[in-house]
Design a protein around this motif. Structure first.
Motif, short mmCIF file in Angstrom:
data_model
loop_
_atom_site.label_atom_id
_atom_site.label_comp_id
_atom_site.label_asym_id
_atom_site.label_seq_id
_atom_site.Cartn_x
_atom_site.Cartn_y
_atom_site.Cartn_z
N LYS A 66 30.52 35.25 48.68
CA LYS A 66 31.31 35.22 47.44
C LYS A 66 32.52 34.31 47.57
CE LYS A 66 30.94 37.84 44.08
NZ LYS A 66 30.36 37.49 42.78
N LEU A 67 33.11 34.24 48.74
CA LEU A 67 34.29 33.40 48.92
C LEU A 67 33.98 31.91 48.76
CD1 LEU A 67 37.30 33.50 49.41
CD2 LEU A 67 36.84 33.40 51.85
N PHE A 104 37.51 34.38 34.84
CA PHE A 104 38.33 33.95 35.97
C PHE A 104 39.08 35.14 36.58
CE2 PHE A 104 41.73 31.43 37.95
CZ PHE A 104 40.95 30.52 38.63
N PHE A 105 39.63 36.00 35.73
CA PHE A 105 40.36 37.17 36.21
C PHE A 105 39.44 38.12 36.98
CE2 PHE A 105 41.47 41.65 35.36
CZ PHE A 105 42.65 41.71 36.10
N ILE A 106 38.24 38.36 36.47
CA ILE A 106 37.31 39.28 37.12
C ILE A 106 36.82 38.71 38.45
CG2 ILE A 106 35.05 40.39 36.92
CD1 ILE A 106 35.66 40.74 33.94
N LYS A 107 36.64 37.39 38.51
CA LYS A 107 36.23 36.78 39.78
C LYS A 107 37.31 36.97 40.86
CE LYS A 107 32.75 33.42 38.85
NZ LYS A 107 31.82 34.07 39.74
N ILE A 108 38.55 36.78 40.49
CA ILE A 108 39.63 36.98 41.46
C ILE A 108 39.75 38.46 41.83
CG2 ILE A 108 42.13 36.82 41.77
CD1 ILE A 108 42.00 34.24 40.10
N PHE A 112 39.45 40.31 45.61
CA PHE A 112 40.44 41.23 46.17
C PHE A 112 39.82 42.58 46.51
CE2 PHE A 112 43.78 38.44 44.42
CZ PHE A 112 44.57 38.36 45.55
N LEU A 113 38.98 43.10 45.62
CA LEU A 113 38.36 44.39 45.88
C LEU A 113 37.39 44.33 47.06
CD1 LEU A 113 37.73 45.66 42.24
CD2 LEU A 113 39.46 46.45 43.86
N PHE A 145 29.89 48.07 40.03
CA PHE A 145 30.09 47.96 38.58
C PHE A 145 30.89 46.69 38.26
CE2 PHE A 145 32.83 48.82 34.91
CZ PHE A 145 31.87 48.93 33.93
N VAL A 146 31.92 46.41 39.04
CA VAL A 146 32.73 45.21 38.82
C VAL A 146 31.89 43.95 39.06
CG1 VAL A 146 34.80 43.95 39.58
CG2 VAL A 146 34.86 46.43 39.42
#
Length: 163
Positions: A66-67, A104-108, A112-113, A145-146
Motif C-alpha cells: 500500500k505504501l 485522498f483523505f481516505i488513502k492517507i 495511518f491505520l 471496512f476502511v
C-alpha cells in the motif's frame, strides 16, 4: 474513459488484488478475533495461533504494497492530468469530481491505520502472553471496512471523471 488509462487501470487492478488478499485475511481474523484465548491449551487454540501468524503476514504484505502504491497513485494523478480538460496537475485531478478530496483523505487515513496496526503487531510479537493478538485482529476487522470504502471511493472518482 479515464479507467482505460494505464496508470488508473494498474492502480485499480493492484488495489483490487490487495482487497482480495485483505478479504482472505478478514475471514481468518473473524475466527481469531472471536475464539482466540491464549490461556487455553487446546488443539483449536494452537491452530488459531498458527493462523494468526499467517494472517498477520498477509496484512503486513498488504501494508508493504500500500505504501509504494500510494506514491504510484500520486504519480498517476499527475500523469493523467493531461487526459482531463482543465486539469494541469494532480490537484486538478483530485478536484475534478466530488469524490477526489475524500479519496485522498481516505488513502492517507488507511496508511495511518495500517501503520498503527503494524505497531500493535510488533508489540504483540515482543510479548510472550499474546496480549494484543485478539485486539489487533478485531482492529483489522474495522480496518477492512476502511479498505473497502477506499476502493469504492477511488472507483467512483475515476468513473465520474470527465474526459
Amino acid at each position: 474513459m479515464i479507467l482505460l488509462s494505464p496508470y488508473v487501470l494498474t492502480l485499480i487492478i493492484a488495489e483490487g488484488v490487495l482487497l482480495i488478499l485483505s478479504f482472505i485475511a478478514l475471514l481468518a481474523s473473524l475466527r481469531i478475533g472471536i475464539d482466540f484465548d491464549p490461556h487455553k491449551t487446546t488443539a483449536y487454540q494452537y491452530e488459531l495461533n498458527k493462523k494468526s501468524y499467517l494472517v498477520a503476514t498477509i496484512i503486513m504484505f498488504v501494508l508493504l504494497l500500500k505504501l509504494p502504491l500510494f506514491f504510484f497513485f500520486i504519480w498517476g494523478l499527475d500523469a493523467t492530468a493531461l487526459l482531463v480538460p482543465g486539469a494541469m496537475c494532480a490537484a486538478g485531478i483530485v478536484g475534478a469530481t466530488s469524490w477526489g478530496a475524500w479519496m485522498f483523505f481516505i488513502k492517507i487515513l488507511t496508511l495511518f491505520l495500517l501503520s498503527g496496526w503494524v505497531l500493535m503487531h510488533r508489540q504483540d510479537l515482543q510479548t510472550t502472553d499474546f496480549a494484543y493478538t485478539k485486539k489487533k485482529f478485531l482492529l483489522y476487522q474495522g480496518l477492512f471496512f476502511v479498505l473497502c470504502v477506499e476502493f469504492l471511493v477511488q472507483l467512483a472518482h475515476y468513473i465520474q471523471m470527465p474526459i
